[in-house]
Design a protein around this motif. Structure first.
Motif, PDB file in Angstrom:
ATOM      1  N   ASN A 253       0.822  -1.209   0.000  1.00  0.00           N
ATOM      2  CA  ASN A 253       0.000   0.000   0.000  1.00  0.00           C
ATOM      3  C   ASN A 253       0.858   1.262   0.000  1.00  0.00           C
ATOM      4  N   VAL A 254       2.067   1.162   0.560  1.00  0.00           N
ATOM      5  CA  VAL A 254       2.983   2.309   0.581  1.00  0.00           C
ATOM      6  C   VAL A 254       3.832   2.373  -0.690  1.00  0.00           C
ATOM      7  N   LEU A 255       4.354   1.215  -1.131  1.00  0.00           N
ATOM      8  CA  LEU A 255       5.356   1.195  -2.197  1.00  0.00           C
ATOM      9  C   LEU A 255       4.799   0.850  -3.583  1.00  0.00           C
ATOM     10  N   ASN A 256       3.642   0.202  -3.637  1.00  0.00           N
ATOM     11  CA  ASN A 256       3.025  -0.192  -4.904  1.00  0.00           C
ATOM     12  C   ASN A 256       4.003  -0.934  -5.824  1.00  0.00           C
ATOM     13  N   PRO A 257       4.537  -2.085  -5.375  1.00  0.00           N
ATOM     14  CA  PRO A 257       5.483  -2.834  -6.211  1.00  0.00           C
ATOM     15  C   PRO A 257       4.778  -3.594  -7.335  1.00  0.00           C
ATOM     16  N   GLN A 258       5.553  -3.930  -8.362  1.00  0.00           N
ATOM     17  CA  GLN A 258       5.024  -4.815  -9.398  1.00  0.00           C
ATOM     18  C   GLN A 258       4.964  -6.255  -8.896  1.00  0.00           C
ATOM     19  N   LYS A 259       6.002  -6.660  -8.153  1.00  0.00           N
ATOM     20  CA  LYS A 259       6.079  -8.031  -7.665  1.00  0.00           C
ATOM     21  C   LYS A 259       6.564  -8.063  -6.228  1.00  0.00           C
ATOM     22  N   LEU A 273       1.463 -22.486   0.595  1.00  0.00           N
ATOM     23  CA  LEU A 273       1.639 -21.303   1.436  1.00  0.00           C
ATOM     24  C   LEU A 273       1.213 -20.036   0.700  1.00  0.00           C
ATOM     25  N   LEU A 274       1.685 -19.867  -0.542  1.00  0.00           N
ATOM     26  CA  LEU A 274       1.465 -18.607  -1.252  1.00  0.00           C
ATOM     27  C   LEU A 274      -0.006 -18.317  -1.491  1.00  0.00           C
ATOM     28  N   ASP A 275      -0.801 -19.352  -1.774  1.00  0.00           N
ATOM     29  CA  ASP A 275      -2.228 -19.124  -1.991  1.00  0.00           C
ATOM     30  C   ASP A 275      -2.895 -18.570  -0.733  1.00  0.00           C
ATOM     31  N   ARG A 276      -2.468 -19.071   0.425  1.00  0.00           N
ATOM     32  CA  ARG A 276      -2.987 -18.542   1.688  1.00  0.00           C
ATOM     33  C   ARG A 276      -2.537 -17.099   1.908  1.00  0.00           C
ATOM     34  N   VAL A 277      -1.259 -16.836   1.623  1.00  0.00           N
ATOM     35  CA  VAL A 277      -0.734 -15.473   1.781  1.00  0.00           C
ATOM     36  C   VAL A 277      -1.488 -14.507   0.869  1.00  0.00           C
ATOM     37  N   ARG A 278      -1.728 -14.913  -0.385  1.00  0.00           N
ATOM     38  CA  ARG A 278      -2.434 -14.048  -1.341  1.00  0.00           C
ATOM     39  C   ARG A 278      -3.833 -13.700  -0.841  1.00  0.00           C
ATOM     40  N   THR A 279      -4.512 -14.672  -0.251  1.00  0.00           N
ATOM     41  CA  THR A 279      -5.864 -14.425   0.252  1.00  0.00           C
ATOM     42  C   THR A 279      -5.871 -13.296   1.271  1.00  0.00           C
ATOM     43  N   ILE A 286      -5.071  -2.271  -0.671  1.00  0.00           N
ATOM     44  CA  ILE A 286      -5.976  -1.447  -1.470  1.00  0.00           C
ATOM     45  C   ILE A 286      -6.357  -2.260  -2.715  1.00  0.00           C
ATOM     46  N   LYS A 287      -7.614  -2.192  -3.114  1.00  0.00           N
ATOM     47  CA  LYS A 287      -8.142  -3.101  -4.131  1.00  0.00           C
ATOM     48  C   LYS A 287      -7.282  -3.149  -5.393  1.00  0.00           C
ATOM     49  N   LYS A 288      -6.975  -2.000  -5.966  1.00  0.00           N
ATOM     50  CA  LYS A 288      -6.201  -1.994  -7.214  1.00  0.00           C
ATOM     51  C   LYS A 288      -4.790  -2.543  -7.004  1.00  0.00           C
ATOM     52  N   ILE A 289      -4.203  -2.261  -5.852  1.00  0.00           N
ATOM     53  CA  ILE A 289      -2.868  -2.788  -5.553  1.00  0.00           C
ATOM     54  C   ILE A 289      -2.935  -4.300  -5.364  1.00  0.00           C
ATOM     55  N   GLY A 290      -3.947  -4.766  -4.661  1.00  0.00           N
ATOM     56  CA  GLY A 290      -4.113  -6.197  -4.468  1.00  0.00           C
ATOM     57  C   GLY A 290      -4.278  -6.941  -5.775  1.00  0.00           C
ATOM     58  N   GLU A 291      -4.985  -6.338  -6.709  1.00  0.00           N
ATOM     59  CA  GLU A 291      -5.237  -6.978  -8.003  1.00  0.00           C
ATOM     60  C   GLU A 291      -4.016  -6.961  -8.915  1.00  0.00           C
ATOM     61  N   SER A 292      -3.166  -5.942  -8.768  1.00  0.00           N
ATOM     62  CA  SER A 292      -2.075  -5.766  -9.733  1.00  0.00           C
ATOM     63  C   SER A 292      -0.738  -6.335  -9.263  1.00  0.00           C
ATOM     64  N   THR A 293      -0.598  -6.622  -7.983  1.00  0.00           N
ATOM     65  CA  THR A 293       0.691  -7.063  -7.438  1.00  0.00           C
ATOM     66  C   THR A 293       0.818  -8.581  -7.513  1.00  0.00           C
ATOM     67  N   GLU A 294       1.882  -9.053  -8.139  1.00  0.00           N
ATOM     68  CA  GLU A 294       2.157 -10.490  -8.184  1.00  0.00           C
ATOM     69  C   GLU A 294       2.953 -10.915  -6.949  1.00  0.00           C
ATOM     70  N   ILE A 295       2.589 -12.054  -6.373  1.00  0.00           N
ATOM     71  CA  ILE A 295       3.379 -12.652  -5.297  1.00  0.00           C
ATOM     72  C   ILE A 295       3.920 -13.967  -5.829  1.00  0.00           C
ATOM     73  N   VAL A 296       5.250 -14.066  -5.918  1.00  0.00           N
ATOM     74  CA  VAL A 296       5.885 -15.221  -6.559  1.00  0.00           C
ATOM     75  C   VAL A 296       7.030 -15.743  -5.700  1.00  0.00           C
ATOM     76  N   THR A 297       7.440 -16.962  -5.961  1.00  0.00           N
ATOM     77  CA  THR A 297       8.593 -17.518  -5.250  1.00  0.00           C
ATOM     78  C   THR A 297       9.883 -17.163  -5.989  1.00  0.00           C
ATOM     79  N   ALA A 298      10.955 -17.022  -5.228  1.00  0.00           N
ATOM     80  CA  ALA A 298      12.271 -16.717  -5.804  1.00  0.00           C
ATOM     81  C   ALA A 298      12.721 -17.861  -6.705  1.00  0.00           C
ATOM     82  N   GLU A 299      13.585 -17.551  -7.668  1.00  0.00           N
ATOM     83  CA  GLU A 299      14.019 -18.542  -8.651  1.00  0.00           C
ATOM     84  C   GLU A 299      15.503 -18.896  -8.555  1.00  0.00           C
ATOM     85  N   LEU A 300      16.314 -18.008  -8.026  1.00  0.00           N
ATOM     86  CA  LEU A 300      17.765 -18.175  -8.157  1.00  0.00           C
ATOM     87  C   LEU A 300      18.419 -18.970  -7.029  1.00  0.00           C
ATOM     88  N   GLY A 301      17.712 -19.194  -5.938  1.00  0.00           N
ATOM     89  CA  GLY A 301      18.297 -19.962  -4.837  1.00  0.00           C
ATOM     90  C   GLY A 301      19.595 -19.342  -4.343  1.00  0.00           C
TER      91      GLY A 301
END
Length: 318
Positions: A253-259, A273-279, A286-301
């Motif tokens: 809500n403060v930073l409005n990140p893409q991901k 876990l992530l599906d629960r976190v997303r809920t 904020i509605k528009k931020i919730g809809e536009s922000t992707e929550i993903v797992t890291a890839e590079l380990g």
């Protein structure tokens, strides 16, 4: 291969991870060695040995290096590359950038390891194509990094990104090593999951059976039992998800990140876990931020830290 190369170093309490890559991120070679337990001088000697070994193995010379970036688990003055303290290595007041540049005769840059991991994920991992990111690593503790406009955001005194110390249960929460109570780290880290699992294991159930049999419980055990439908383990994971979703929504809500990128051992629970976190995130954001922000797992380990440190060199020189 091109003419100029980047070296990235990820200094951990138990291991040093290092690699060489091209300026566009093609990995040429990697090494990992145990972290010396002596003074910082011993660590610098290991850095030099590892760099020499990589160069020799690739048939390169030091003159072909653009610079060296290092991620450290420390509070530091980023501009000066001055490390105030690395608790688990016993370092205090080390002019690391200065010492590195004396040793290698190359431009050297130093940043917090959570920041370099975030930068690595933005460059070549789950954050590719995004310039506005929140990245957190959930393991024994919680590390965080903020990427704004494609660069690490440090804040006024270089301490931005301490996501693990957001107060989520200031009343009734457990003490945190930062001096606060009920921080996100005390409620959602792997250590927190183990704490609550041990509490649950005092009552009959799968967690008690596992504790009696193995003598210990890990966060991985809690996640696996939750996936199998164990009510006590599901309750722990639901609690973790609630506080994560709440905190990430406040940040978004403060930073409005893409991901928002989640890494570390706890992230291996994946969608469970992530599906629960997303809920919870969508509920509090904020509605528009919730809809536009992707929550993903890291890839590079384990590559995220050193790749981000390498990218740091290029960004600073630019």
């Amino acid at each position: 291969m091109g003419d100029r190369y980047l070296v990235g170093i990820d200094l951990g309490g138990t291991a040093i991870k290092m690699g060489i890559c091209t300026i566009d991120g093609q990995i040429l070679g990697e090494l990992e060695r145990p972290t010396p337990k002596g003074s910082y001088v011993d660590v610098l000697k290991t850095f030099r040995t590892m760099v020499d070994e990589l160069l020799q193995g690739l048939g390169l010379t030091k003159n072909q290096l653009t610079g060296i970036g290092v991620g450290v688990p420390a509070f530091l003055d980023v501009k000066k590359g001055f490390v105030y303290e690395i608790v688990n290595l016993g370092w205090k007041n080390v002019s690391l950038k200065e010492e590195l540049e004396k040793l290698f005769q190359l431009p050297c840059y130093v940043d917090n390891d959570a920041n370099t991991a975030a930068l690595g994920e933005m460059w070549l991992g789950a954050g590719r194509g995004s310039n506005e990111l929140i990245c957190l690593t959930i393991g024994t503790g919680i590390g965080g990094g903020l990427i704004l406009n494609g660069h690490i955001y440090h804040g006024a005194i270089g301490m931005a990104g301490e996501i693990g110390h957001l107060p989520v249960r200031p009343v009734g929460g457990r003490p945190c090593n930062c001096g606060g109570h009920g921080c996100l780290e005390t409620e959602t880290s792997a250590s927190a999951m183990v704490y609550y699992a041990k509490e649950a294991a005092t009552k009959p159930g799968r967690l008690k059976e596992l504790s009696d049999k193995m003598g210990t419980i890990t966060a991985k055990d809690v996640i696996e039992l939750a996936k199998q439908g164990d009510p006590a383990s599901i309750q722990i994971l639901d609690q973790v998800s609630y506080y994560l979703g709440l905190s990430l929504a406040q940040l978004a809500n403060v930073l409005n990140p893409q991901k928002i990128i989640i890494g570390g051992g706890v992230s291996k629970a994946g969608h469970f876990l992530l599906d629960r976190v997303r809920t919870h995130f969508i509920h509090f954001a904020i509605k528009k931020i919730g809809e536009s922000t992707e929550i993903v797992t890291a890839e590079l380990g384990n590559q995220a830290g050193w790749l981000g440190a390498a990218r740091l060199v290029q960004q600073r020189l630019e």
